[in-house]
Enzyme design. Sequence first.
Site, PDB file in Angstrom:
ATOM      1  CG  ASP A 198      -6.756   9.610  -2.023  1.00  0.00           C
ATOM      2  OD1 ASP A 198      -6.823   8.579  -1.408  1.00  0.00           O
ATOM      3  OD2 ASP A 198      -5.230  10.066  -2.360  1.00  0.00           O
ATOM      4  CE  LYS A 253       3.260   3.480  -9.977  1.00  0.00           C
ATOM      5  NZ  LYS A 253       2.426   2.406  -9.326  1.00  0.00           N
TER       6      LYS A 253
END
Lengths: 349, 213
Positions: free
Chosen positions: A57, A26
């Site tokens: 990311d 998460k």
Amino acid sequence: MDLTVEPNLESLINSSTHRWIFVGGKGGVGKTTSSCSIAIQMATAQPNKQFLLISTDPAHNLSDAFGEKFGKDARRVTGMTNLSCMEIDPSAALKDMNDMAVANNTQGSGEFSDLLQGGALSELTGSIPGIDEALSFMEVMKHIKNQENGDGDKYDTVIFDTAPTGHTLRFLQLPTTLSKLLEKFGEITSRLGPMLNSFAGANNVDLVGKMSELKSNVEKIREQFTNPDMTTFVCVCISEFLSLYETERLVQELISYDMDVNSIIVNQLLFAEYDEGESCKRCQSRWKMQKKYLDQIDELYEDFHIVKMPLCAGEIRGLNNLRKFSQFLRTPYDPVADSKVIYELEQQD
Amino acid sequence: MNSWLSLILAFLVLEKVWPLIESMIQRLTQASSSKMKELMHQKRAIQEQQKQISAQDEYVKWTKNNRTLEKINKQIEDEKKQLVAKVDRTKASLKKVKLALITVPFTILKIYKRQLPIYELPKGIFPNYLQGLFQHGWLYLALGPLNIKKVSDGAHVTVSLAIWLFAVTKVVSTLEGIWQSLTAPSIAAPAVTTDPIEELNEHVIDPVDQPVD
């Protein structure tokens, strides 16, 4: 026979077979810190091998974690001889593609050329959902090709600092999705045959050949990603309900993709009861909540390596701080003996 | 009654009743899936259990229940697919059975015995052309004007099987249509919130006084 699983990542850090290590979870649980820690420990434990840490990311943090700038090309970490970092930049990669298209279209003229010159291709494709995952996947394919052909820089192990859960799952589904797509394409080409090459224009591009090559590369990646000796996924979480629930979802999804997952790093643990002096009521209360979930994690994931990492007094940035923090991936953190370490982190600018 | 006529009537009844037989057999096929019932029962039990426990206080039990639910859902999906495949296979088999036992023999019989006289009508009630049609069937439409087929002599004209079947099936389908329209669920009238006349008057725009030149 002792069947207990060690609460550390010693076996992974010393592994000589693993080529792809994904670190995910998460948002905000410490994926970047954990992936940097794993990379540092592996590079230290195996000095004769080359390691590459890639951030997939879009909100990159590797540069901030190490305190130095990394770009789309792999660059060695200052102070390490066998660890390099790379931050995949979708906009830069798309700009490169656009420039290539412009170079290939030098003979052309008219509106299409003007569009290419203006960077239309990169702007159009840059906003497609999933483009980040696709570009990361292309990077993986490039590395596999380099390994086989002996071109470019060779890395023995690639560690991925992934995007929050949803994006990563989409990335991991790409081999299966592409494989099915290319299979369908194969059926079409078997009927239409060389006619398809005419769609590629006057550049004599062998579309069918390129698609077959892509299909074989994607199959290779799928095989490697589902081989537990070559690929593993390390889940990072914190000891709170939402994070644990998402970790459970992630673990089940990964199992459904036949991907090996046997390690969970539980970050930001307070260990308040071991604090010297009197710790604040808030910390005590929070630690009580964390302990409740910790006991349940141990019960739920009894055949996983559960690594418990402390919440440090300062930020874990820079190579020295990361080295100090990452040692607890090998030897479990002892809240009594190791408590001084979490206060010894150097201030980073 | 003529045995051929009895046979034809039997085929007619069987053809009409066949959809009922088909749906009965399909229902029996679906009902024989006891595994599905068991899985649904298990799923309901676990869902009830989930409602009664706190996810945060009993996270392990809650998560293990979720895992079991996932497994059961997957099994239910697989079972559904198998059931649908079984029903499709049954339908396909029944279709073949109907074709072999009813459609083909009935069609052959209708063609073979198309001119079988069913009953007689006195001549003169219907125009000659229609009388020829009753006696010889649909072929008379083409062959009658060419005098290839003629109405037989005598005081009566026979009604052939083909025409009689046509009339019977028309009557039966009309009755079926009436029955369906009588038994169809009624559609509720739309709710009217305003008086329709008032609504009409809302849109009436008073004429603007024309400028006087």
